[in-house]
Scaffold this motif. Sequence first.
Motif, PDB file in Angstrom:
ATOM      1  N   VAL A   1      -5.251  -3.851  -5.114  1.00  0.00           N
ATOM      2  CA  VAL A   1      -5.280  -3.977  -3.091  1.00  0.00           C
ATOM      3  C   VAL A   1      -5.861  -5.353  -3.265  1.00  0.00           C
ATOM      4  O   VAL A   1      -7.307  -5.608  -3.915  1.00  0.00           O
TER       5      VAL A   1
ATOM      6  N   GLN B   1      -7.754  -8.252  -0.887  1.00  0.00           N
ATOM      7  CA  GLN B   1      -8.334  -7.921   0.158  1.00  0.00           C
ATOM      8  C   GLN B   1      -9.365  -9.486   0.921  1.00  0.00           C
ATOM      9  O   GLN B   1      -9.490 -10.188  -0.301  1.00  0.00           O
TER      10      GLN B   1
ATOM     11  N   VAL C   1      -5.474  -6.980   4.897  1.00  0.00           N
ATOM     12  CA  VAL C   1      -4.467  -6.540   3.360  1.00  0.00           C
ATOM     13  C   VAL C   1      -3.612  -6.315   3.617  1.00  0.00           C
ATOM     14  O   VAL C   1      -2.588  -6.521   4.606  1.00  0.00           O
TER      15      VAL C   1
ATOM     16  N   ASP D   1      -0.981  -0.748   1.287  1.00  0.00           N
ATOM     17  CA  ASP D   1      -2.386  -0.631   0.477  1.00  0.00           C
ATOM     18  C   ASP D   1      -3.196   0.408   1.852  1.00  0.00           C
ATOM     19  O   ASP D   1      -3.954   1.372   1.266  1.00  0.00           O
TER      20      ASP D   1
END
Length: 845
Positions: free
Chosen positions: A563, A565, A582, A586
Amino acid sequence: MIKAALRSLLGRKMRLLMSTFAIVLGVAFVAGSLIFSDMLNRSFTAIFASSVGDVIVRPEGGASVDGTPSTLTVPSDLIPRLESVPGAARVDGNVSAVGVFVVSRENKLIGGNGAPGIAVSWSDAPAGHGLEGLSVVEGRAPEGDGEVALDVSAAEKAGYDVGDTIRVITSTDTPVLQPELVGLVDFADGGSLNGATLTVFDTDSAQRIFLGGQDAYTDVWVTAEGGTSQAELRDRVREELPGDLEAITGDDAADESGNMLLEAVSFITTFLLIFAGIALVVGAFLIANTFSILVAQRSRELALLRALGASQRQVTRSVLAEAAVVGALGSTLGLGLGILLALAIRAMFAQVGLDLSGQGIIFAPRTVIAGYTVGVLITMAAAWLPARRTARIAPVQALRDDVALPESSIHRRLVAGIVLLVVGAAALTAGLFLDVPRAGWLVGGGVLMIFLGVTAASPVLARPVLHLFGVLYSRVFGPVGNLAGQNARRNPRRTTATASALMIGLALATTMAILGSSAKASVDRIIEDNFVGDYVVGNVVGQGFSPAIGDQMAQVDGVQTVVRQRYAPVEVEGDDTYVAAVDRRDLAGLLDLTMAEGSRDDLVDGAVLVSEEYAADHGVTVGDELEMDTPAGTDRYPVVGEYEENPLIGAGVVTTLPTLAAAGYPESDNQLIIDTDGSPGVHERLDAVVADLPVVSVKDQAEFASEQREPIDQLVLMIYALLGLALVIAVLGIVNTLALSVIERTRELGLLRAIGISRRQLRRMIGLESVVIAVLGAVLGLLLGLCFGVVLMYALRDEGLEVISVPGVQLVVFLVLSIVIGFLAAVFPARRAARLDVLRAIAAE
């Protein structure tokens, strides 16, 4: 009267020296803070003056709100048009980027702790007003692929010489570069990079690495011909620019960058001046106590002056004249010590990345004026009450051996102390819990009034403690202990005033201990309750890193999900904040974002979600639009949902990755969350991906929690170091009070020696008196610190600090150290008392 006062002062040189200690240290902190602040300002203004041209052409907006360059560019085909502008001597395109760090021979990151890693393309263009810009001081400028130059400081810290192959980390698709170091550069006209590193590429290489091969520039410098002003050239250049570009003068660009950075670091000056104020408050207690003793010792002398015709006003003025001399002397010494303190502060901040080693000492007139103003005024103010009180004593009464303090004075102090406590508590409560303007001033004023209130009331409040020590001493140490207890109770005003200086330092230290312990406990709970996935990948200096790292980790055996960010500084509705980005998939996956209103599926490119807290604080609801200023310009983004607080989303506004990229922000990751299948060896394989990247770390839950606690520990330790000055002043206050007390009680001590008390017993008596003072100050400080700490943590519960943790062991250590301090503070006065000649002491008046 003035002549008599000065003769009295010079006749007691030891007392004069001891009474200057507090003001020397207090003024030193003020002077050191101002000198360091001036050094900070000068270093930034000098560097910005040498790093701008006469006119700067850049994309409108050009950078994020924190000054970070955007991905927007100036096309190269604009250069010929600008070269034909009347008054333009030359035009040079530049490429710049941040997040470019040098790695040392030992695989250590150079700089980065707050200071940026900057990359630029080489240019020999002059800076504004004909100043010499970046110049090569050794070797040559980079000329092709695989060559770089470094600033002198970065090369020295990394251990590189011209001709070495070095390692450079970027936040682009090519995370690691290994070019040859062909030159060293510096700014010829002064200025310091302040801990930042500068890596210089040739223009073609910079375009390929940082602009994806575009034939464009981050900005363009237009150099003015002789006789053409920056403003004139700017106006002519503007006529040639399309609507998405802007032209500003170099002076404006330097001011803009300097003001932005100085505003960002202004908290440092405020931070230091707060502690200077603490040192001065503690010092004022010591000075007031010292002058109380001095004028009490001179009561006969002052009474004789009254009997000879001196008025109360003249007596008061004579004492204030002494205070003015002491203040001027202490201020002079304090200014000298302030220079050394500024160097110490510079060294301390260098440890966290703000390196001013290249900037010389700046001793401005305001530092001298502030030093003498603060030192003299505080000394005279602290001496005024003792002088006024002594001048009121009738001549006949003052000629007695002992001048008793009227009980009504103690009672008035108690009433005044209670009033100050109530008002201070009200101000503290309003500043912490109510939405009022200048809340910080209310909190500071409330704390000061509480300290003053406790100090005023302490002669009465401390009676049970002093009585308890008297009984304890009498039973444990016999007659010597009984004498020590009686001496502490004999003048409760003096005992508690001395203890109050230690009380302030320990109260603030206790508050910080509770704040630090509670912050770490809150972080641990948040991570334990909300940590998802198995590992967190982050930049150790809080900046972006190459997206190629996430791509590589996604290919590691055992990794199931990565994931990404990203965070960007944005101005939203006029307020500076951070927006998180994001992958929308996710939100329903590993992040499991819980929606309070709207749906996660509604988040599309160009839209945003807001947290419940952000929505409540800013009056935002689903369906509204947020106006956001980004490098690409000002636009409105619809709010399509409201989500419940999620610690893994470190911002109040969330959008998609493409939205952030379209707004002109670099496509670099700030954090990765890695979910694995639990197979063994995954951590080691992830570490192998970043083995050559000391800027990036892979951490499991325990390691991540430890990393989050580390800056809290650093801040608390830094505050302890600064509070240490207040504690030093407090300890000197105990030494000073005991030493002056020994002088005052010369005849009494001689009589004790004459009736059989040994030198050892006399030293023990003085030491026990010192312990009473230290423990009284410690108890008051710990109690106040507990109250301040708990109230402060309760006020911060909505900021995520939900756990109140009282570090009991640490507070016990504070108490034990106070007892040790009491013993050590008594060493010099006790030795002086033990060495008194018995016959001379008995004959003393």
